[in-house]
Design a protein around this motif. Structure first.
Motif, short mmCIF file in Angstrom:
data_model
loop_
_atom_site.label_atom_id
_atom_site.label_comp_id
_atom_site.label_asym_id
_atom_site.label_seq_id
_atom_site.Cartn_x
_atom_site.Cartn_y
_atom_site.Cartn_z
N GLU A 48 0.83 -1.20 0.00
CA GLU A 48 0.00 0.00 0.00
C GLU A 48 0.87 1.26 0.00
O GLU A 48 0.79 2.09 0.90
N THR A 49 1.70 1.35 -1.02
CA THR A 49 2.53 2.54 -1.21
C THR A 49 2.20 3.16 -2.55
O THR A 49 1.89 2.45 -3.51
N LEU A 50 2.24 4.49 -2.61
CA LEU A 50 1.95 5.19 -3.86
C LEU A 50 3.21 5.36 -4.71
O LEU A 50 3.16 5.99 -5.76
N ASP A 51 4.32 4.79 -4.27
CA ASP A 51 5.57 4.86 -5.04
C ASP A 51 5.34 4.20 -6.40
O ASP A 51 4.93 3.04 -6.48
N PRO A 52 5.58 4.93 -7.50
CA PRO A 52 5.34 4.38 -8.84
C PRO A 52 6.14 3.11 -9.14
O PRO A 52 5.75 2.30 -9.99
N LYS A 53 7.26 2.88 -8.40
CA LYS A 53 8.06 1.67 -8.62
C LYS A 53 7.29 0.41 -8.23
O LYS A 53 7.60 -0.69 -8.68
N TYR A 54 6.28 0.59 -7.39
CA TYR A 54 5.49 -0.56 -6.93
C TYR A 54 4.36 -0.92 -7.91
O TYR A 54 3.78 -2.00 -7.83
N HIS A 55 4.10 -0.04 -8.86
CA HIS A 55 2.96 -0.24 -9.77
C HIS A 55 3.08 -1.54 -10.56
O HIS A 55 2.13 -2.32 -10.64
N GLU A 56 4.24 -1.79 -11.14
CA GLU A 56 4.42 -3.00 -11.95
C GLU A 56 4.22 -4.26 -11.13
O GLU A 56 3.70 -5.26 -11.61
N ARG A 57 4.65 -4.23 -9.86
CA ARG A 57 4.48 -5.39 -8.99
C ARG A 57 3.00 -5.65 -8.72
O ARG A 57 2.55 -6.79 -8.67
N ILE A 59 0.53 -4.92 -10.68
CA ILE A 59 -0.04 -5.50 -11.90
C ILE A 59 0.31 -6.99 -11.97
O ILE A 59 -0.53 -7.83 -12.28
N PHE A 60 1.56 -7.32 -11.69
CA PHE A 60 2.02 -8.71 -11.72
C PHE A 60 1.25 -9.57 -10.72
O PHE A 60 0.87 -10.70 -11.01
N ASP A 61 1.00 -9.02 -9.52
CA ASP A 61 0.28 -9.76 -8.48
C ASP A 61 -1.22 -9.84 -8.75
O ASP A 61 -1.92 -10.62 -8.11
N GLY A 62 -1.70 -9.00 -9.68
CA GLY A 62 -3.12 -9.04 -10.03
C GLY A 62 -4.03 -8.52 -8.95
O GLY A 62 -5.18 -8.94 -8.85
N VAL A 63 -3.54 -7.59 -8.12
CA VAL A 63 -4.34 -7.11 -6.99
C VAL A 63 -5.16 -5.87 -7.33
O VAL A 63 -5.93 -5.38 -6.49
N SER A 126 10.29 -15.08 -8.94
CA SER A 126 9.50 -14.16 -9.75
C SER A 126 9.87 -12.69 -9.54
O SER A 126 9.32 -11.81 -10.18
N VAL A 127 10.80 -12.43 -8.60
CA VAL A 127 11.22 -11.06 -8.33
C VAL A 127 12.73 -10.97 -8.51
O VAL A 127 13.48 -11.68 -7.83
N VAL A 128 13.17 -10.12 -9.40
CA VAL A 128 14.59 -10.09 -9.76
C VAL A 128 15.48 -9.73 -8.57
O VAL A 128 16.58 -10.27 -8.42
N ASN A 225 14.89 -5.74 0.44
CA ASN A 225 14.69 -4.31 0.27
C ASN A 225 14.30 -4.01 -1.19
O ASN A 225 15.14 -4.03 -2.08
N TYR A 226 13.02 -3.73 -1.40
CA TYR A 226 12.54 -3.45 -2.75
C TYR A 226 12.53 -1.95 -3.06
O TYR A 226 12.17 -1.55 -4.15
N GLU A 227 12.86 -1.13 -2.06
CA GLU A 227 12.88 0.33 -2.19
C GLU A 227 11.51 0.87 -2.58
O GLU A 227 11.38 1.76 -3.43
N TRP A 228 10.48 0.31 -1.95
CA TRP A 228 9.11 0.78 -2.18
C TRP A 228 8.62 1.68 -1.05
O TRP A 228 7.46 2.05 -1.01
N GLY A 229 9.49 2.00 -0.12
CA GLY A 229 9.08 2.81 1.01
C GLY A 229 8.54 1.94 2.14
O GLY A 229 8.60 0.72 2.10
N THR A 230 7.97 2.59 3.15
CA THR A 230 7.45 1.89 4.33
C THR A 230 6.03 1.43 4.10
O THR A 230 5.17 2.22 3.74
N PRO A 231 5.74 0.12 4.28
CA PRO A 231 4.36 -0.36 4.13
C PRO A 231 3.44 0.31 5.14
O PRO A 231 3.85 0.62 6.26
N LYS A 232 2.20 0.54 4.75
CA LYS A 232 1.22 1.22 5.62
C LYS A 232 1.08 0.53 6.98
O LYS A 232 0.95 1.19 8.00
N ILE A 233 1.10 -0.80 6.97
CA ILE A 233 0.88 -1.53 8.24
C ILE A 233 1.97 -1.23 9.26
O ILE A 233 1.75 -1.34 10.46
N PHE A 234 3.16 -0.82 8.80
CA PHE A 234 4.25 -0.54 9.73
C PHE A 234 4.23 0.91 10.23
O PHE A 234 4.89 1.24 11.21
N GLU A 235 3.48 1.78 9.56
CA GLU A 235 3.47 3.19 9.95
C GLU A 235 2.79 3.41 11.30
O GLU A 235 3.04 4.40 11.98
#
Length: 244
Positions: A48-57, A59-63, A126-128, A225-235
């Motif tokens: 649950e991050t708005l970081d654009p780097k997470y967008h492709e993931r 889509i891949f996860d189909g969520v 499935s994750v490089v 470390n995927y560099e997607w920022g801090t997940p909402k659940i940890f905030e």
């Protein structure tokens, strides 16, 4: 089989848990051809991050509801995130979580036994980022250190492997430290969570929420470390997050 189902049975709607699975893609195809509404039911925690780097993931996860006409979310927080993420509000509906609602049953026995439970989620093919030597070594080192710390503290340790079919089997790694550590590869994790004294998990996992429902102390150990920022659940600081 899917074709036969759609021929023989009149379906008012279709519920799926992701849009990317092979079976789901086949079913979605038939549903769209037959103009059957597709409902995407949220089933697990995401970053649950708005970081654009997470967008492709995502889509891949189909969520995300790309093919689905409705996105059935757990509650207000998930609803707000989906809205902020750009999902049309007309697609969103709060329904709770059928698989978690039942865990709030007051008749479910919840005790604290003298064992620590570790839920592993190993690097995947499935994750490089997961395929780097550094990530794989860090994961193995982390598992071994957890085994040493828990064993030296005089506590029993149970390790529950993630049900993902590509999950790394750490049995040989663990048995080098102690033959008393129990490794469970299959089955439901809920009974194990209900009776543990402390719950450990690797990175983010839906099991964090399940452990919190049973009021267990939760520690999430960072490995990947995927560099997607801090997940909402940890905030919210509702569980301890640390590295090894």
């Amino acid at each position: 089989i899917a074709k036969g189902i759609f021929k023989k049975i009149h379906l008012d709607s279709l519920i799926i848990q992701n849009e990317s699975g092979f079976t789901e893609q086949i079913i979605i195809n038939f549903a769209k051809k037959n103009n059957i509404p597709i409902l995407l039911l949220s089933h697990g925690l995401s970053y649950e991050t708005l970081d654009p780097k997470y967008h492709e993931r995502r889509i891949f996860d189909g969520v995300d509801p790309i093919s689905s006409s409705k996105y059935l979310v757990w509650g207000k927080n998930q609803y707000q995130f989906a809205k902020d993420y750009g999902i049309n509000e007309d697609k969103l509906k709060i329904v709770g979580s059928p698989s978690h609602d039942i865990l709030f049953d007051k008749n479910i026995k919840n005790t604290d036994d003298e064992y620590v439970l570790l839920a592993t989620s190993s690097p995947t093919a499935s994750v490089v980022t997961d395929l780097t030597v550094d990530t794989l070594e860090k994961y193995e080192y982390c598992v071994k250190e957890i085994c040493k710390v828990v064993t030296n503290s005089g506590k029993n340790l149970i390790i529950k492997l993630h049900p993902f079919q590509e999950e790394l089997d750490v049995t040989n790694l663990v048995k080098e430290i102690s033959s008393n550590i129990q490794i469970i590869k299959t089955g439901d994790i809920i009974p194990l969570i209900k009776h543990c004294s402390i719950f450990l998990t690797i990175d983010i996992s839906t099991t964090i929420l399940e452990a919190q429902i049973f009021s267990k102390p939760v520690i999430s150990i960072s490995v990947k470390n995927y560099e997607w920022g801090t997940p909402k659940i940890f905030e919210s600081n509702s569980c301890l997050t640390t590295n090894i």
